[in-house]
Scaffold this active site. Structure first.
Site, short mmCIF file in Angstrom:
data_model
loop_
_atom_site.label_atom_id
_atom_site.label_comp_id
_atom_site.label_asym_id
_atom_site.label_seq_id
_atom_site.Cartn_x
_atom_site.Cartn_y
_atom_site.Cartn_z
CB ILE A 15 -0.95 -0.01 1.21
CG1 ILE A 15 -2.00 -1.13 1.05
CG2 ILE A 15 -1.64 1.34 1.38
CD1 ILE A 15 -2.86 -1.35 2.29
CG ASP A 52 12.41 1.52 14.14
OD1 ASP A 52 11.18 1.62 14.01
OD2 ASP A 52 12.95 0.71 14.92
CB VAL A 53 8.03 5.14 12.17
CG1 VAL A 53 8.29 5.54 10.74
CG2 VAL A 53 7.36 3.77 12.26
CG ASN A 79 1.63 2.49 4.33
OD1 ASN A 79 0.58 1.87 4.10
ND2 ASN A 79 2.83 1.97 4.07
CE1 TYR A 143 -1.71 -4.85 11.26
CE2 TYR A 143 -3.98 -5.65 11.31
CZ TYR A 143 -2.97 -4.92 10.70
OH TYR A 143 -3.23 -4.24 9.53
#
Length: 249
Positions: A15, A52-53, A79, A143
């Protein structure tokens, strides 16, 4: 929509890649990131940052790089995401840190880093949630929880930081990416599970990354200027349907 400076996290595949390509096609100035090296397929005009967010300092650096290269960030698309296919009992502390680190804290980090500039000049944030934040997928406990966090954060940002900033979430259903294949792989008979899932889609097909990219671009545009604090389900009708299938009637 004028040509804008856009950050898309996790833009190397799936995506994220579709969103990056759509932004480039519309003439936007794009910065994207991932934990690995720059992908070979990436358009030459796109700025790649290895980051690395989940790390606040990486999020701040990503915004700084975007501002230095292209100017103030007007659009942020959160995203980047990972999943672990386990129940609560099977999940480890490391699983929690990995999934919540990227999906929840990573989204929070980028929003916090970009908001000061947006509050000065306006902007829009689009977070990638999931139908899994509304209805729980089996064996995806962390998740599912991480995406519910994204939905709640989206509403909070819209309420706390409007009207300068609009914030919405896109909640994909079954989009044909590597993550979807991993989820189907949990089934005793993956092929049968996939066929059953397909039969539950009134749209008659699974989603493609471009379906989500189109929705993201619309939400970022002036056409959606009165929309904020919303979580848009894009799932081909999957979550609207009863588990009873028409073929049995």
């Amino acid at each position: 929509m004028d040509h804008s400076t856009v950050i898309v996290t996790g833009g190397s595949r799936g995506i994220g890649r579709a969103i990056v390509e759509k932004c480039v096609a519309q003439g936007h100035r794009v910065v994207t990131c991932g934990r690995g090296a720059r992908p070979r397929h990436l358009d030459a005009g796109v700025e790649w940052v290895q980051a690395d967010v989940a790390r606040p300092e990486d999020a701040r650096y990503l915004v700084e790089r975007a501002e230095q290269r292209f100017g103030r960030v007007q659009i942020l698309v959160n995203n980047a995401g990972v999943q672990v296919e386990k129940t609560v009992l099977d999940s480890t502390d490391a699983d929690w840190d990995e999934v919540m680190g990227v999906n929840a804290r990573g989204t929070f980090n980028l929003c916090r880093a970009v908001l000061p500039g947006m509050l000065e000049g306006g902007g829009t944030i689009i977070n990638l949630g999931s139908i899994s934040g509304h209805t729980a997928d089996p064996c995806m406990a962390i998740y599912n929880a991480s995406k519910a966090f994204v939905h709640g954060l989206t509403r909070s940002i819209a309420v706390d930081h409007g009207p300068q900033v609009r914030c919405n979430a896109v909640c994909p259903g079954w989009i044909m990416t590597a993550m979807a294949d991993d989820a189907f792989g949990l089934a005793h008979d993956p092929a049968k599970a996939k066929a059953d899932a397909l039969a539950r889609h009134p749209a008659g097909r699974f989603g493609q990354p471009d379906d989500i990219a189109e929705t993201v671009m619309w939400l970022a545009s002036d056409a959606a200027r009165f929309i904020t604090g919303q979580c848009f389900v894009v799932d081909g009708g999957l979550t609207s349907a009863s588990p009873l299938q028409p073929r049995f009637f």
